[in-house]
Design an enzyme around this catalytic site. Sequence first.
Site, PDB file in Angstrom:
ATOM      1  N   GLU A 255      -0.352   3.580  10.477  1.00 29.22           N
ATOM      2  CA  GLU A 255      -1.775   3.638  10.085  1.00 29.22           C
ATOM      3  C   GLU A 255      -2.543   4.686  10.891  1.00 29.22           C
ATOM      4  O   GLU A 255      -3.691   4.482  11.268  1.00 29.22           O
ATOM      5  CB  GLU A 255      -2.427   2.255  10.200  1.00 29.22           C
ATOM      6  CG  GLU A 255      -1.856   1.266   9.186  1.00 29.22           C
ATOM      7  CD  GLU A 255      -2.756   0.094   8.902  1.00 29.22           C
ATOM      8  OE1 GLU A 255      -3.987   0.264   8.865  1.00 29.22           O
ATOM      9  OE2 GLU A 255      -2.215  -1.004   8.699  1.00 29.22           O
TER      10      GLU A 255
ATOM     11  N   THR B  50       5.248  -1.363   3.933  1.00 26.21           N
ATOM     12  CA  THR B  50       5.328  -2.742   4.414  1.00 26.21           C
ATOM     13  C   THR B  50       5.069  -3.736   3.289  1.00 26.21           C
ATOM     14  O   THR B  50       4.203  -3.522   2.441  1.00 26.21           O
ATOM     15  CB  THR B  50       4.309  -2.963   5.545  1.00 26.21           C
ATOM     16  OG1 THR B  50       4.519  -1.990   6.568  1.00 26.21           O
ATOM     17  CG2 THR B  50       4.453  -4.351   6.151  1.00 26.21           C
TER      18      THR B  50
ATOM     19  N   PHE C 168       0.864  -1.178   0.000  1.00 25.60           N
ATOM     20  CA  PHE C 168       0.000   0.000   0.000  1.00 25.60           C
ATOM     21  C   PHE C 168       0.901   1.228   0.000  1.00 25.60           C
ATOM     22  O   PHE C 168       1.497   1.565   1.022  1.00 25.60           O
ATOM     23  CB  PHE C 168      -0.859  -0.099   1.264  1.00 25.60           C
ATOM     24  CG  PHE C 168      -1.791   1.025   1.578  1.00 25.60           C
ATOM     25  CD1 PHE C 168      -3.093   1.011   1.128  1.00 25.60           C
ATOM     26  CD2 PHE C 168      -1.399   2.062   2.415  1.00 25.60           C
ATOM     27  CE1 PHE C 168      -3.986   2.011   1.493  1.00 25.60           C
ATOM     28  CE2 PHE C 168      -2.280   3.073   2.781  1.00 25.60           C
ATOM     29  CZ  PHE C 168      -3.574   3.042   2.310  1.00 25.60           C
TER      30      PHE C 168
ATOM     31  N   GLU D 208      -2.134  11.033  17.668  1.00 30.00           N
ATOM     32  CA  GLU D 208      -2.705  12.371  17.508  1.00 30.00           C
ATOM     33  C   GLU D 208      -3.780  12.399  16.425  1.00 30.00           C
ATOM     34  O   GLU D 208      -4.802  13.095  16.564  1.00 30.00           O
ATOM     35  CB  GLU D 208      -1.590  13.362  17.179  1.00 30.00           C
ATOM     36  CG  GLU D 208      -0.605  13.624  18.324  1.00 30.00           C
ATOM     37  CD  GLU D 208       0.359  12.472  18.572  1.00 30.00           C
ATOM     38  OE1 GLU D 208       0.923  12.418  19.684  1.00 30.00           O
ATOM     39  OE2 GLU D 208       0.538  11.620  17.669  1.00 30.00           O
TER      40      GLU D 208
ATOM     41  N   GLY E 297      12.410  -7.472  35.096  1.00 34.51           N
ATOM     42  CA  GLY E 297      13.682  -6.958  35.574  1.00 34.51           C
ATOM     43  C   GLY E 297      14.743  -6.980  34.490  1.00 34.51           C
ATOM     44  O   GLY E 297      14.480  -6.675  33.325  1.00 34.51           O
TER      45      GLY E 297
ATOM     46  N   GLN F 143       9.408  -4.249  33.121  1.00 29.56           N
ATOM     47  CA  GLN F 143       9.733  -3.934  34.516  1.00 29.56           C
ATOM     48  C   GLN F 143       9.575  -5.162  35.396  1.00 29.56           C
ATOM     49  O   GLN F 143      10.424  -5.432  36.253  1.00 29.56           O
ATOM     50  CB  GLN F 143       8.829  -2.799  35.011  1.00 29.56           C
ATOM     51  CG  GLN F 143       9.232  -2.232  36.361  1.00 29.56           C
ATOM     52  CD  GLN F 143      10.497  -1.381  36.273  1.00 29.56           C
ATOM     53  OE1 GLN F 143      10.860  -0.910  35.202  1.00 29.56           O
ATOM     54  NE2 GLN F 143      11.186  -1.208  37.390  1.00 29.56           N
TER      55      GLN F 143
END
Length: 387
Positions: free
Chosen positions: A371, A163, A128, A375, A347, A344
Amino acid sequence: MTDYLATGQLPDEYQQLAKTVADFATNVVAPVSAKHDADHTFPYEVVAGMAEMGLFGLPFPEEYGGMGGNYFALCLALEELGKVDQSVAITLEAGVSLGAMPIYRFGTEAQKQEWLPKLASGKALGAFGLTEPGAGSDAGGTKTTAKLDGGEWVINGNKQFITNSGTDITELVTATAVTGVSESGKKEISSIIVPTDTPGFTAEPAYNKVGWNASDTHPLSFVDVRVPEENLLGERGRGYANFLRILDEGRIAIAALSVGAAQGCVDESVKYAKEREAFGRPIGQNQAVAFKIARMEARAHGARAAYYDAAAAMLAGKPFKKQAAIAKLIAAEAAMDNARDATQIHGGYGFMNEYAVARHYRDSKILEIGEGTTEVQLMLVARGLGL
């Protein structure tokens, strides 16, 4: 979908599809994911397996070589793949919703007969070609041009971040290009099918990315690329508008992939929290860890409900632009937040690339960008509210 809303359970055929893809992800995808990621290699053997399962044909009618399913079936497959390997999931998502779907939605019967059986089989991939160096979120800023000359389109320009555009099985790129100017001075943007063996078309060297390392992504160049006039896809001047429709649908698919990533982080964290001991007991018995994982599960659950809702509206033929934007917004953020928390919880091990959560940490950021950025989704939701 209506059954799910009424009972909380998906119909049997959907459950079976999800289980089949989950087994494939566990037994075929997972064992090779780390190597393909480390080597930055495209997983041809995995793609071939997905092709044999019919995943690339899920939403297309049998008359075009598809499986006769729908877009929600594709989303379920993407969720299961996304739990294990986002690169594999995005290869399927882009191949179907971005590569083949424009031809199914807007192509002539001749174009459908020529291309869809190949694309639905998974033996060929389409890409695309929308984004350009100066036209990302502002896709209307397209500078690639296509001019008619002797019954052929002559295309010149560049695309980026495309892609599935440079694999050995990529056979076409559908590219947007400026084909004229309206009386008001506005660009006329059309979409044109470009076979990848056309002289003048080049997939430039692949990007060195932060994540999605087993996904194929290239910049493209078009230098006096000539294709027949009948390669116009859809109505002339409607290319941008048509691709916006494709992006609306694709956002539901990306949301599903994101939910898979978010859930994959939950699953890995639960497993690790039960096995890893510190101070004489499994770390999952510590409320701080348990609550963090509980919050991760809540994010994944809410994001799944959002993409189910958007898919239901789409399949019912109702407006779904706002719902799709909400789904992508929530799901992408859930994936990124869960990846951060999962790292996290693991670790130091979470910072090691051989752990799935480390790949999710690197991979998930693009979900808030590709895509349609976060925002852009907020803008679409605000517009849907009349603001």
